[in-house]
Enzyme design. Structure first.
Site, PDB file in Angstrom:
ATOM      1  N   TRP A 205       0.827  -1.140  -0.126  1.00  0.00           N
ATOM      2  CA  TRP A 205      -0.029  -0.083   0.138  1.00  0.00           C
ATOM      3  C   TRP A 205       0.758   1.441   0.061  1.00  0.00           C
ATOM      4  O   TRP A 205       0.576   2.283  -0.734  1.00  0.00           O
ATOM      5  CB  TRP A 205      -0.921  -0.001   1.183  1.00  0.00           C
ATOM      6  CG  TRP A 205      -2.113   0.978   1.078  1.00  0.00           C
ATOM      7  CD1 TRP A 205      -2.456   1.664   2.292  1.00  0.00           C
ATOM      8  CD2 TRP A 205      -2.608   1.361  -0.066  1.00  0.00           C
ATOM      9  NE1 TRP A 205      -3.560   2.540   1.940  1.00  0.00           N
ATOM     10  CE2 TRP A 205      -3.781   2.408   0.737  1.00  0.00           C
ATOM     11  CE3 TRP A 205      -2.837   1.472  -1.215  1.00  0.00           C
ATOM     12  CZ2 TRP A 205      -4.442   3.415  -0.199  1.00  0.00           C
ATOM     13  CZ3 TRP A 205      -3.552   1.964  -2.036  1.00  0.00           C
ATOM     14  CH2 TRP A 205      -4.454   2.950  -1.466  1.00  0.00           C
TER      15      TRP A 205
ATOM     16  N   LYS B 128     -13.143  -4.056   9.813  1.00  0.00           N
ATOM     17  CA  LYS B 128     -13.318  -4.726   8.675  1.00  0.00           C
ATOM     18  C   LYS B 128     -12.457  -6.106   8.304  1.00  0.00           C
ATOM     19  O   LYS B 128     -13.006  -6.937   7.733  1.00  0.00           O
ATOM     20  CB  LYS B 128     -13.467  -3.750   7.503  1.00  0.00           C
ATOM     21  CG  LYS B 128     -12.384  -3.095   6.857  1.00  0.00           C
ATOM     22  CD  LYS B 128     -11.332  -3.689   6.099  1.00  0.00           C
ATOM     23  CE  LYS B 128     -10.255  -2.890   5.722  1.00  0.00           C
ATOM     24  NZ  LYS B 128      -9.358  -3.450   4.916  1.00  0.00           N
TER      25      LYS B 128
ATOM     26  N   ARG C 206      -5.639  -9.673   1.730  1.00  0.00           N
ATOM     27  CA  ARG C 206      -4.689 -10.916   2.530  1.00  0.00           C
ATOM     28  C   ARG C 206      -5.535 -11.592   3.551  1.00  0.00           C
ATOM     29  O   ARG C 206      -5.549 -12.527   4.037  1.00  0.00           O
ATOM     30  CB  ARG C 206      -3.370 -10.042   2.998  1.00  0.00           C
ATOM     31  CG  ARG C 206      -3.575  -9.112   4.045  1.00  0.00           C
ATOM     32  CD  ARG C 206      -2.376  -8.302   4.432  1.00  0.00           C
ATOM     33  NE  ARG C 206      -1.889  -7.530   3.110  1.00  0.00           N
ATOM     34  CZ  ARG C 206      -0.895  -6.739   3.172  1.00  0.00           C
ATOM     35  NH1 ARG C 206      -0.393  -6.570   4.268  1.00  0.00           N
ATOM     36  NH2 ARG C 206      -0.835  -5.866   2.085  1.00  0.00           N
ATOM     37  N   ASN C 207      -6.468 -10.839   4.064  1.00  0.00           N
ATOM     38  CA  ASN C 207      -7.211 -11.107   5.352  1.00  0.00           C
ATOM     39  C   ASN C 207      -8.295 -12.155   5.045  1.00  0.00           C
ATOM     40  O   ASN C 207      -8.328 -13.234   5.641  1.00  0.00           O
ATOM     41  CB  ASN C 207      -7.818  -9.749   5.896  1.00  0.00           C
ATOM     42  CG  ASN C 207      -7.146  -8.942   6.495  1.00  0.00           C
ATOM     43  OD1 ASN C 207      -6.551  -9.331   7.843  1.00  0.00           O
ATOM     44  ND2 ASN C 207      -6.838  -7.845   6.049  1.00  0.00           N
TER      45      ASN C 207
END
Length: 335
Positions: free
Chosen positions: A11, A189, A253-254
């Site tokens: 990011w 989230k 990735r989560n």
């Protein structure tokens, strides 16, 4: 204009490219010298987004003092577990009036502090610190796919400054004054995305995923409200927008960790294999702790915390969740 970008993950790399469209120079601080060398020599981050060529006005170093020198604006993009130590290392090289933007998502364990609050404790003048969040996968942003984000800041001039730095025809930027709501949504989230991944990896269908996402959004709204934010923020880019992207995308990735976990891969093995931090795993622990301190009912967060950190099983947690008797759909938000 010079922008300092502290952190060279995926990011941070993508946002460095965005900032380079407006800034004359973007100085990236990378923890690894090999990462900085790759950016300077080939204009490619050798660890993340390796198919993305950075603009030539993005340069890097493992020297944080060099990265911060003469910066007109500073952007933090380091993992939550390292944010305090990095901010502390940078504190003496940041002028008191330099605007700061935080890309990191999470809640600090034991203190319950938001990421902007962690930075503020270390560098001072928290009123000049904003947060960016939204449904943005670095893999798509760096390729110019149409995306949007929200920047929240106490001082509207800070939000306006970073909006001008990052906005483009392909990257839309909105502003907000609800830092608490935006940051709580960004942290929580990731928990819901892991749970959606576990559900998908366990063979459960679309109905289940929709159930997790909608009840997850209600849970996030209760947390935002209890922490002093505006529950309406959960309906925007930082809330519903980011939740949808993170819970459904192959770039998440989560979510992908959740799928792997359901198939028997441990958190440690997954992070080592992907060379990435699963922020939702740490958030499950810190937000469960925060929810209990605020007396907020957060069953999904509690379930993931139990599974990841207290030896609970997926089957046991699912049974506990389905044993709960449904009540009012939006309890705990406007009470």
């Amino acid at each position: 204009m010079r922008i300092a970008l502290i952190g060279a993950g995926s990011w941070g790399t993508a946002v460095a490219g965005l900032a380079a469209q407006e800034a004359s120079e973007v100085r990236v601080w990378a923890h690894e010298e090999s990462c900085a060398a790759g950016i300077n020599t080939n204009h490619v981050n050798p660890g993340y987004l390796t198919d993305y060529t950075l603009p030539e006005n993005v340069i890097a170093s493992s020297d944080i003092v060099w990265a911060l020198k003469g910066a007109d604006g500073i952007i933090f993009a380091v993992p939550s577990m390292h944010l305090r130590s990095v901010a502390k290392a940078a504190r003496h090289d940041i002028a008191p009036d330099t605007p700061v933007l935080c890309l990191t998502k999470g809640i600090e364990p034991h203190t319950g502090l938001l990421m902007t609050e962690v930075i503020g404790e270390e560098i001072g003048h928290p009123e000049r610190i904003g947060a960016l969040s939204g449904p943005n996968h670095a893999e798509e942003v760096c390729q110019g796919a149409l995306s949007a984000a929200v920047i929240a800041a106490e001082d509207p001039h800070v939000a306006a400054f970073f909006k001008d730095v990052l906005i483009s025809p392909a990257f839309r930027v909105y502003v907000s004054d609800d830092i608490t709501g935006v940051e709580m949504c960004g942290a929580a989230k990731n928990i819901m995305a892991i749970i959606c991944g576990i559900a998908a990896g366990s063979g459960l269908g679309d109905n289940t995923l929709a159930l997790i996402m909608t009840r997850g959004l209600a849970e996030i709204s209760r947390l935002v409200h209890a922490r002093g934010g505006d529950p309406m923020t959960c309906m925007g880019l930082a809330g519903m927008g980011d939740l949808v992207a993170t819970c459904t995308s192959e770039h998440s990735r989560n979510r992908m960790f959740g799928v792997a976990f359901a198939q028997g891969v441990s958190l440690e093995a997954y992070q080592e294999r992907r060379h990435m931090v699963v922020e939702g795993a740490a958030a499950a622990m810190s937000i469960a702790e925060l929810a209990r301190s605020l007396d907020v009912d957060a069953p999904l967060t509690f379930a993931l915390d139990h599974i990841l950190w207290h030896g609970g099983s997926i089957a046991e947690s699912l049974e506990h969740l389905t044993d709960r008797f449904p009540t009012s759909e939006f309890y705990g938000i406007n009470e």
